[in-house]
Scaffold this motif. Structure first.
Motif, short mmCIF file in Angstrom:
data_model
loop_
_atom_site.label_atom_id
_atom_site.label_comp_id
_atom_site.label_asym_id
_atom_site.label_seq_id
_atom_site.Cartn_x
_atom_site.Cartn_y
_atom_site.Cartn_z
N LYS A 99 -9.86 45.09 69.59
CA LYS A 99 -8.47 44.14 69.72
C LYS A 99 -8.91 42.71 68.37
CE LYS A 99 -7.74 46.61 73.04
NZ LYS A 99 -8.80 48.14 73.18
N LEU A 100 -9.80 42.50 68.28
CA LEU A 100 -10.37 41.36 67.44
C LEU A 100 -9.23 41.90 66.17
CD1 LEU A 100 -12.67 39.96 68.82
CD2 LEU A 100 -10.34 38.84 68.88
N VAL A 101 -10.24 43.07 65.32
CA VAL A 101 -9.91 44.10 64.07
C VAL A 101 -8.16 43.62 63.94
CG1 VAL A 101 -10.30 46.27 62.88
CG2 VAL A 101 -12.64 44.78 64.46
N VAL A 102 -7.70 44.52 64.53
CA VAL A 102 -6.40 44.61 64.90
C VAL A 102 -5.59 43.07 64.43
CG1 VAL A 102 -4.09 44.98 65.71
CG2 VAL A 102 -5.66 46.77 65.83
N LEU A 103 -5.66 42.33 65.36
CA LEU A 103 -5.61 40.79 65.03
C LEU A 103 -5.48 40.53 64.06
CD1 LEU A 103 -5.70 39.25 68.23
CD2 LEU A 103 -3.87 39.69 67.26
N GLU A 104 -6.88 40.41 63.22
CA GLU A 104 -7.25 40.18 62.04
C GLU A 104 -6.91 40.53 60.56
OE1 GLU A 104 -8.78 37.06 59.78
OE2 GLU A 104 -9.20 37.46 62.17
N LEU A 105 -6.65 41.98 60.97
CA LEU A 105 -5.82 43.16 59.85
C LEU A 105 -3.92 42.76 59.65
CD1 LEU A 105 -7.78 46.20 60.16
CD2 LEU A 105 -7.60 44.85 58.39
N VAL A 106 -3.72 42.58 60.83
CA VAL A 106 -2.00 42.17 60.88
C VAL A 106 -2.15 40.86 60.49
CG1 VAL A 106 -0.71 42.06 62.06
CG2 VAL A 106 -1.87 44.06 62.65
N ALA A 107 -3.08 39.47 60.45
CA ALA A 107 -3.18 38.17 59.57
C ALA A 107 -3.70 37.90 58.67
CB ALA A 107 -4.00 37.20 60.79
N LEU A 108 -4.39 39.25 57.99
CA LEU A 108 -4.34 39.46 56.68
C LEU A 108 -3.62 40.26 55.63
CD1 LEU A 108 -8.35 40.28 56.74
CD2 LEU A 108 -7.27 38.04 56.15
N SER A 109 -2.85 41.35 56.32
CA SER A 109 -1.83 42.24 55.80
C SER A 109 -0.61 41.09 55.44
CB SER A 109 -2.00 43.52 56.56
OG SER A 109 -2.98 43.94 56.58
N PHE A 110 -0.27 41.01 56.71
CA PHE A 110 1.22 40.02 56.97
C PHE A 110 1.30 38.66 56.95
CE2 PHE A 110 1.31 44.46 58.81
CZ PHE A 110 1.78 45.24 57.54
N GLY A 111 0.55 37.63 57.08
CA GLY A 111 1.01 36.46 57.10
C GLY A 111 0.78 36.45 58.71
N ASP A 112 1.79 35.10 58.03
CA ASP A 112 3.10 34.41 59.74
C ASP A 112 4.58 34.95 59.99
OD1 ASP A 112 0.67 32.78 60.00
OD2 ASP A 112 2.22 31.24 58.65
#
Length: 164
Positions: A99-112
């Motif tokens: 779950k933490l990996v998903v959150l971080e990858l989405v944040a890194l890929s798409f920002g805000d």
């Protein structure tokens, strides 16, 4: 092996994308768009970003499911109490860490531009994604004709296509 089985085989690729992968991405896209509409913590600025998020989640969740399956198998095969504890901790780490990996990858890929909420909302989202995927795969899987009277006749087929 019949012609249909060969055509559906995962190692025979006639197109760029397997049907099961396309179906998964479309299911994820529908679920994500519903989540954006119904869950205030989940945001996406555009349909295109939601589609890209669905593709990203498809890749990440495929890896997570494989790792989780290995961890569960390892837990089942553990013979000593110490091995069971280590395997259980590994499984817990995979379940929480994914779950933490998903959150971080989405944040890194798409920002805000895309926000899947926090740990609780992404956990619920992933559970719904996987349940919806399983339901659609079950719906789309062809049935084996019940002609031989065996206990397996009539059950869902297609492990290489839509089965898990």
């Amino acid at each position: 092996m019949t012609a249909d089985e060969r055509a559906a085989s995962p190692d025979r690729r006639t197109g760029l994308v397997r049907a099961v992968d396309l179906a998964d991405v479309l299911v994820y896209l529908v679920v994500l768009n519903l989540a954006v509409q119904l869950v205030p913590a989940i945001l996406s600025e555009s349909f295109t970003l939601t589609l890209l998020t669905a593709v990203l989640l498809k890749g990440v969740l495929e890896v997570v499911v494989r790792v989780k399956t290995r961890a569960r198998r390892r837990l089942g095969e553990a013979r000593t109490p110490r091995a069971r504890v280590v395997a259980a901790l590994l499984l817990w780490l995979v379940l929480v860490g994914s779950k933490l990996v998903v959150l971080e990858l989405v944040a890194l890929s798409f920002g805000d531009a895309v926000h899947l909420g926090g740990f609780v909302s992404v956990t619920g989202l992933i559970a719904v994604l996987l349940l919806a995927r399983a339901a659609v795969r079950r719906l789309l899987a062809p049935e084996v004709p019940a002609t031989d009277g065996s206990p397996d006749a009539g059950r869902l087929a297609g492990h290489g296509t839509f089965g898990e």
